[in-house]
Write an enzyme that holds these catalytic residues in place. Sequence first.
Site, short mmCIF file in Angstrom:
data_model
loop_
_atom_site.label_atom_id
_atom_site.label_comp_id
_atom_site.label_asym_id
_atom_site.label_seq_id
_atom_site.Cartn_x
_atom_site.Cartn_y
_atom_site.Cartn_z
N HIS A 163 13.01 -0.47 -8.84
CA HIS A 163 13.66 0.71 -8.28
C HIS A 163 13.98 0.51 -6.80
O HIS A 163 13.15 0.03 -6.03
CB HIS A 163 12.70 1.90 -8.44
N GLU A 216 13.16 -0.99 -13.31
CA GLU A 216 12.97 0.19 -12.48
C GLU A 216 11.50 0.54 -12.22
O GLU A 216 11.11 0.84 -11.10
CB GLU A 216 13.64 1.40 -13.14
N SER A 246 18.03 7.39 -6.42
CA SER A 246 16.85 8.05 -6.98
C SER A 246 17.04 9.57 -6.98
O SER A 246 17.98 10.07 -7.59
CB SER A 246 15.61 7.61 -6.20
#
Length: 505
Positions: A411, A318, A194
């Site tokens: 995610h 995600e 990330s």
Amino acid sequence: MHDRIIRATIDAGVVEGFTRDGVHRWRAIPYAAAPVGPLRLVAPQPVQPWRGVRHCHTHGNCAPQSRMYTVTGLGRYQPMGEDCLTLNVVAPENPGDQPLPVMVFVHGGAYMLGSSATPIYDGAGLARRGCVYVSVNYRLGALGTLDLSVLSTPDNPIDDNLFIRDLVAALRWVQTNIAVFGGDPQRVTVFGESAGAHAVASLLAVPSAEGLFSQVISESPAAGMSRSPQIAEVFAGKLVQVLGCRRSDAASALKQADTALLVRAVDRLIGQTTKEMAGAFPLGPTYGTEVMPVDPVEAMRSGTALRVPLIVGSNAEEARLFTRFLKLLPVTERRIESLLATQGIEGRDRIVAAYPEYPAQAACVQFGGDFAFGSAVWQFADAHSQHAPTYVYRYDYAPRTLKWTGVGATHATELLAVFDTYRSGFGKALTVAGDRKVARRISNDVQNRWREFARTGVPGGDWPRYDTVDRPVLVFDKRSRVELDPHAERRAAWADFSMGNLAQQ
């Protein structure tokens, strides 16, 4: 069974750790001086050597952030503090005769939260497979990832890109000291997820990082996190407004402000800018500076970035995480239309055409994921592959428990495989529905590839290098496979999207 004490002598003194479950661990080793008092908001300074033995058995402070993000267990919170520039080392108890590849992990958290002490980042699973694992803390928010250097004065200096400088300092520490722990300073892989993935990809555009690492793994890098000095000045000005002080007094106020006040101010700034500026985000690196002369994508495209092998990829779903937590992404029709209004009618229609089901919810969620992460993967891969070996993946696997809860391969779920979480505790509970064998097989595959990449720069002979003709992507799933240019329409739709327009609204 009691832990066994183990000591190592590094450049600053003796550090004491412990041995448990087949690995040696040292926690909270300082790689720079505490950035407090006159060192607040300036580049990291060298550690002062200590006498005697420094006990490195427990994690130190995480960077100041909202307390709710510091949970480490039921009713347990990690302490916070500006004295946070530390790293952790995990090494195999029986490493063999040869120096091991080194894997340095940079945590994510939107450049505003996170810590190397988060339990999933433990790293023992990777170390047992044959590497020395290092996890790093760096400064966040107003104290590290918000560029306030435009407010600097001779009496109260403020440096730019503080967190990038922190990471470079940590990597220099690795070069100097990692051999003591059995690591090979010539084989250092820096990897992150990330915001951490964006940070490690950004290091490719940092001249002072040259020679500090051999490979990069960027897991779900966030898009739109780099900015020009002009846009950084806009955000700095907005923070001054939030703090309610005069511009001329801002540097002094920032040097003296309570950390909790600065954390709250950045939270307000993020809420304000994501609403007023249609998705623009104030935290992240600034290019056009000595530390980072050129935007990372432009540096990759022109060949001026560091030409080391890169793995970059994202997850199939995600944005699902952000429909429930950290609601920062455009995953509703209203927010998507507000975002697309910055691109003009032709730009809006081009992007929407790539999502035939829009504005159905599933299409909105896919849009949000591509906006925030997929577009960055496509940009980095297309640019870097012109000059250095590049490998692209998509992580599709989710155990049935995650599918039933509507989360899917969202995610950060690839971290469950990377860090071998499916073999214990929380990860084990996620596979109670009969997925354990598959989850462990996928974990083995991901970890073996990451480790092989760290060792040789190639993540397995059956993973083809990315190029802009075939665009091969390795898909991790129950039946892993290589696909050529999956989602070509969506990739092409985002190719001309201008993040710069967002911040100029």
